[in-house]
Write a protein that holds these residues in place. Structure first.
Motif, PDB file in Angstrom:
ATOM      1  N   THR A  91       0.922  -1.137  -0.246  1.00 25.50           N
ATOM      2  CA  THR A  91       0.074   0.097   0.057  1.00 25.50           C
ATOM      3  C   THR A  91       0.917   1.149   0.102  1.00 25.50           C
ATOM      4  O   THR A  91       1.772   1.264   0.580  1.00 25.50           O
ATOM      5  N   TYR A 146      -3.941   4.001  -1.106  1.00 22.23           N
ATOM      6  CA  TYR A 146      -4.899   4.494  -0.222  1.00 22.23           C
ATOM      7  C   TYR A 146      -4.891   5.699   0.091  1.00 22.23           C
ATOM      8  O   TYR A 146      -6.080   6.176   0.702  1.00 22.23           O
ATOM      9  N   LYS A 147      -4.034   6.672  -0.552  1.00 17.45           N
ATOM     10  CA  LYS A 147      -4.070   8.036  -0.197  1.00 17.45           C
ATOM     11  C   LYS A 147      -3.574   8.954  -1.247  1.00 17.45           C
ATOM     12  O   LYS A 147      -2.705   8.340  -2.086  1.00 17.45           O
ATOM     13  N   GLN A 195      -5.721  -0.488  -6.398  1.00 15.39           N
ATOM     14  CA  GLN A 195      -6.495  -0.734  -5.085  1.00 15.39           C
ATOM     15  C   GLN A 195      -5.360  -0.667  -3.885  1.00 15.39           C
ATOM     16  O   GLN A 195      -5.557  -0.087  -2.822  1.00 15.39           O
TER      17      GLN A 195
END
Length: 131
Positions: free
Chosen positions: A70, A110-111, A107
């Protein structure tokens, strides 16, 4: 005579490999830059025009299509003629965030972070969680 010539050529090749071998390894192990999708190209060009920026970059530079962990997706708007109206930049950054949501990035992002780097040296950073 041929024997000395061959030994000399081999010695020179060994010296070159010894001296510059790390460059070859570095070149072979550096990941390829991620390619921009067509929607990302359009988005970055719109951002550049709307903000009168000299350059618009995105990060991460490598492994963009399939990030392993991520991570944060960053857009850097360089050399913008900034004013003291930070509300304009906040609303513009939110507009960029909505556009990023619409292009559906991987995906693992996240930011979003949007950086404005002004001509006078000021920097504004806006962070948004991905939808």
């Amino acid at each position: 005579m041929k024997k000395y010539l061959i030994i000399g050529i081999i010695a020179v090749l060994c010296l070159i490999i010894y001296r510059y071998g790390f460059l070859i390894v570095f070149w072979l192990t550096t990941p390829k830059e991620g390619t921009l999708s067509s929607s990302e190209k359009v988005l970055l060009e719109k951002i550049k025009i709307e903000n009168h920026a000299k350059e618009v970059l995105r990060e991460p530079k490598y492994n963009v299509d399939q990030p392993k962990d991520t991570t944060v997706y960053k857009i850097i708007v360089n050399k913008v003629p900034c004013t003291s109206d930070t509300l304009f930049y906040r609303s513009n950054a939110f507009s960029i965030k909505r556009r990023l949501d619409s292009i559906r990035l991987h995906q693992n992002y996240y930011k979003y972070q949007i950086f404005y780097e002004c001509l006078d040296g000021k920097e504004y950073v806006y962070s948004f969680m991905k939808k």
